[in-house]
Scaffold this motif. Structure first.
Motif, mmCIF file in Angstrom:
data_model
loop_
_atom_site.group_PDB
_atom_site.id
_atom_site.type_symbol
_atom_site.label_atom_id
_atom_site.label_comp_id
_atom_site.label_asym_id
_atom_site.label_seq_id
_atom_site.Cartn_x
_atom_site.Cartn_y
_atom_site.Cartn_z
ATOM 1 N N GLY A 2 0.811 -1.197 0.000
ATOM 2 C CA GLY A 2 0.000 0.000 0.000
ATOM 3 C C GLY A 2 0.852 1.257 0.000
ATOM 4 N N THR A 3 0.211 2.380 0.301
ATOM 5 C CA THR A 3 0.845 3.684 0.303
ATOM 6 C C THR A 3 0.523 4.385 1.623
ATOM 7 O OG1 THR A 3 0.511 3.834 -2.086
ATOM 8 C CG2 THR A 3 0.999 5.891 -0.936
ATOM 9 N N ILE A 4 1.533 5.018 2.208
ATOM 10 C CA ILE A 4 1.290 5.796 3.412
ATOM 11 C C ILE A 4 0.378 6.961 3.030
ATOM 12 C CG2 ILE A 4 2.293 7.217 5.246
ATOM 13 C CD1 ILE A 4 3.180 4.335 5.521
ATOM 14 N N GLY A 5 -0.810 6.997 3.605
ATOM 15 C CA GLY A 5 -1.758 8.064 3.293
ATOM 16 C C GLY A 5 -1.640 9.218 4.264
ATOM 17 N N TYR A 6 -1.253 8.902 5.491
ATOM 18 C CA TYR A 6 -1.110 9.905 6.541
ATOM 19 C C TYR A 6 -0.087 9.381 7.532
ATOM 20 C CZ TYR A 6 -2.098 12.142 11.018
ATOM 21 O OH TYR A 6 -1.955 12.783 12.208
ATOM 22 N N TYR A 7 0.769 10.271 8.030
ATOM 23 C CA TYR A 7 1.715 9.863 9.062
ATOM 24 C C TYR A 7 2.110 11.060 9.898
ATOM 25 C CZ TYR A 7 5.525 7.684 11.511
ATOM 26 O OH TYR A 7 6.325 7.201 12.511
ATOM 27 N N ASN A 8 1.971 10.944 11.212
ATOM 28 C CA ASN A 8 2.357 11.982 12.155
ATOM 29 C C ASN A 8 3.650 11.532 12.815
ATOM 30 O OD1 ASN A 8 2.713 13.410 14.643
ATOM 31 N ND2 ASN A 8 0.610 14.118 14.468
ATOM 32 N N GLU A 9 4.761 12.106 12.400
ATOM 33 C CA GLU A 9 6.077 11.684 12.889
ATOM 34 C C GLU A 9 6.226 11.888 14.394
ATOM 35 O OE1 GLU A 9 10.784 12.543 11.980
ATOM 36 O OE2 GLU A 9 9.291 13.096 10.487
ATOM 37 N N ALA A 10 5.671 12.972 14.924
ATOM 38 C CA ALA A 10 5.784 13.262 16.352
ATOM 39 C C ALA A 10 5.103 12.193 17.205
ATOM 40 C CB ALA A 10 5.194 14.631 16.652
ATOM 41 N N GLU A 11 3.977 11.665 16.718
ATOM 42 C CA GLU A 11 3.234 10.654 17.458
ATOM 43 C C GLU A 11 3.580 9.232 17.035
ATOM 44 O OE1 GLU A 11 -0.930 11.475 17.416
ATOM 45 O OE2 GLU A 11 -0.661 13.525 18.104
ATOM 46 N N ILE A 16 -2.059 3.426 6.425
ATOM 47 C CA ILE A 16 -1.649 2.917 5.119
ATOM 48 C C ILE A 16 -2.914 2.681 4.312
ATOM 49 C CG2 ILE A 16 -0.584 1.009 3.856
ATOM 50 C CD1 ILE A 16 1.162 0.523 6.354
ATOM 51 N N GLU A 17 -2.948 3.183 3.097
ATOM 52 C CA GLU A 17 -4.037 2.895 2.176
ATOM 53 C C GLU A 17 -3.587 1.707 1.331
ATOM 54 O OE1 GLU A 17 -4.735 6.528 0.047
ATOM 55 O OE2 GLU A 17 -5.185 7.624 1.891
ATOM 56 N N THR A 18 -4.236 0.563 1.526
ATOM 57 C CA THR A 18 -3.812 -0.641 0.835
ATOM 58 C C THR A 18 -4.151 -0.571 -0.651
ATOM 59 O OG1 THR A 18 -5.860 -1.920 1.072
ATOM 60 C CG2 THR A 18 -4.296 -1.979 2.930
ATOM 61 N N ASP A 19 -3.536 -1.453 -1.412
ATOM 62 C CA ASP A 19 -3.825 -1.534 -2.841
ATOM 63 C C ASP A 19 -5.250 -2.018 -3.096
ATOM 64 O OD1 ASP A 19 -1.240 -0.700 -3.290
ATOM 65 O OD2 ASP A 19 -0.475 -2.682 -3.824
ATOM 66 N N PHE A 20 -5.933 -2.491 -2.036
ATOM 67 C CA PHE A 20 -7.310 -2.980 -2.147
ATOM 68 C C PHE A 20 -8.322 -1.962 -1.640
ATOM 69 C CE2 PHE A 20 -4.627 -6.772 -1.533
ATOM 70 C CZ PHE A 20 -4.812 -7.343 -2.780
ATOM 71 N N GLY A 21 -7.845 -0.723 -1.319
ATOM 72 C CA GLY A 21 -8.739 0.337 -0.906
ATOM 73 C C GLY A 21 -9.089 0.365 0.570
ATOM 74 N N GLU A 22 -8.415 -0.430 1.390
ATOM 75 C CA GLU A 22 -8.665 -0.438 2.823
ATOM 76 C C GLU A 22 -7.660 0.465 3.532
ATOM 77 O OE1 GLU A 22 -8.035 -4.635 3.204
ATOM 78 O OE2 GLU A 22 -10.183 -4.988 3.456
ATOM 79 N N GLU A 23 -7.982 0.883 4.761
ATOM 80 C CA GLU A 23 -7.051 1.638 5.577
ATOM 81 C C GLU A 23 -6.576 0.765 6.726
ATOM 82 O OE1 GLU A 23 -8.814 5.300 6.898
ATOM 83 O OE2 GLU A 23 -8.170 6.320 5.079
ATOM 84 N N VAL A 24 -5.261 0.792 6.971
ATOM 85 C CA VAL A 24 -4.649 0.003 8.034
ATOM 86 C C VAL A 24 -3.831 0.947 8.900
ATOM 87 C CG1 VAL A 24 -3.041 -1.874 8.534
ATOM 88 C CG2 VAL A 24 -4.516 -2.012 6.521
ATOM 89 N N LEU A 25 -3.960 0.827 10.215
ATOM 90 C CA LEU A 25 -3.180 1.651 11.121
ATOM 91 C C LEU A 25 -1.738 1.172 11.185
ATOM 92 C CD1 LEU A 25 -5.652 2.006 14.115
ATOM 93 C CD2 LEU A 25 -5.267 3.598 12.236
ATOM 94 N N VAL A 26 -0.813 2.120 11.356
ATOM 95 C CA VAL A 26 0.603 1.790 11.488
ATOM 96 C C VAL A 26 1.191 2.643 12.609
ATOM 97 C CG1 VAL A 26 1.291 3.445 9.685
ATOM 98 C CG2 VAL A 26 2.809 1.567 10.276
ATOM 99 N N TYR A 27 2.004 2.003 13.436
ATOM 100 C CA TYR A 27 2.721 2.681 14.511
ATOM 101 C C TYR A 27 4.200 2.457 14.287
ATOM 102 C CZ TYR A 27 -1.803 2.724 16.799
ATOM 103 O OH TYR A 27 -3.129 2.922 17.083
ATOM 104 N N GLN A 28 4.969 3.523 14.174
ATOM 105 C CA GLN A 28 6.402 3.403 13.940
ATOM 106 C C GLN A 28 7.097 4.627 14.507
ATOM 107 O OE1 GLN A 28 8.207 0.864 12.424
ATOM 108 N NE2 GLN A 28 9.989 2.011 13.088
ATOM 109 N N LYS A 29 7.896 4.444 15.532
ATOM 110 C CA LYS A 29 8.657 5.562 16.092
ATOM 111 C C LYS A 29 10.020 5.609 15.417
ATOM 112 C CE LYS A 29 7.020 8.031 19.521
ATOM 113 N NZ LYS A 29 6.791 9.429 19.370
#
Length: 61
Positions: A2-11, A16-29
């Motif tokens: 997929g593609t990162i649709g939104y990411y807040n670096e501070a938090e 992630i917007e998947t190639d199938f049109g779904e949204e998946v949460l991601v946590y990465q510090k």
């Protein structure tokens, strides 16, 4: 995949917007393999079945 649709670096939180049109949460510090996550990056990932979040996120060149 997929593609990162939104990411807040501070938090360390984003979606992630998947190639199938779904949204998946991601946590990465911090950087991921030396690359800071940001909107528009193509990524591959696995789903954590119990938590329904992206894990093992890898940036695709």
């Amino acid at each position: 995949m997929g593609t990162i649709g939104y990411y807040n670096e501070a938090e360390g939180f984003g979606k992630i917007e998947t190639d199938f049109g779904e949204e998946v949460l991601v946590y990465q510090k911090g950087a991921l393999n030396g690359i800071n996550l940001k909107a528009g990056l193509k990524v591959s990932f696995d789903m954590h079945q119990a938590l329904s979040i992206a894990v093992n996120v890898q940036v695709i060149d």
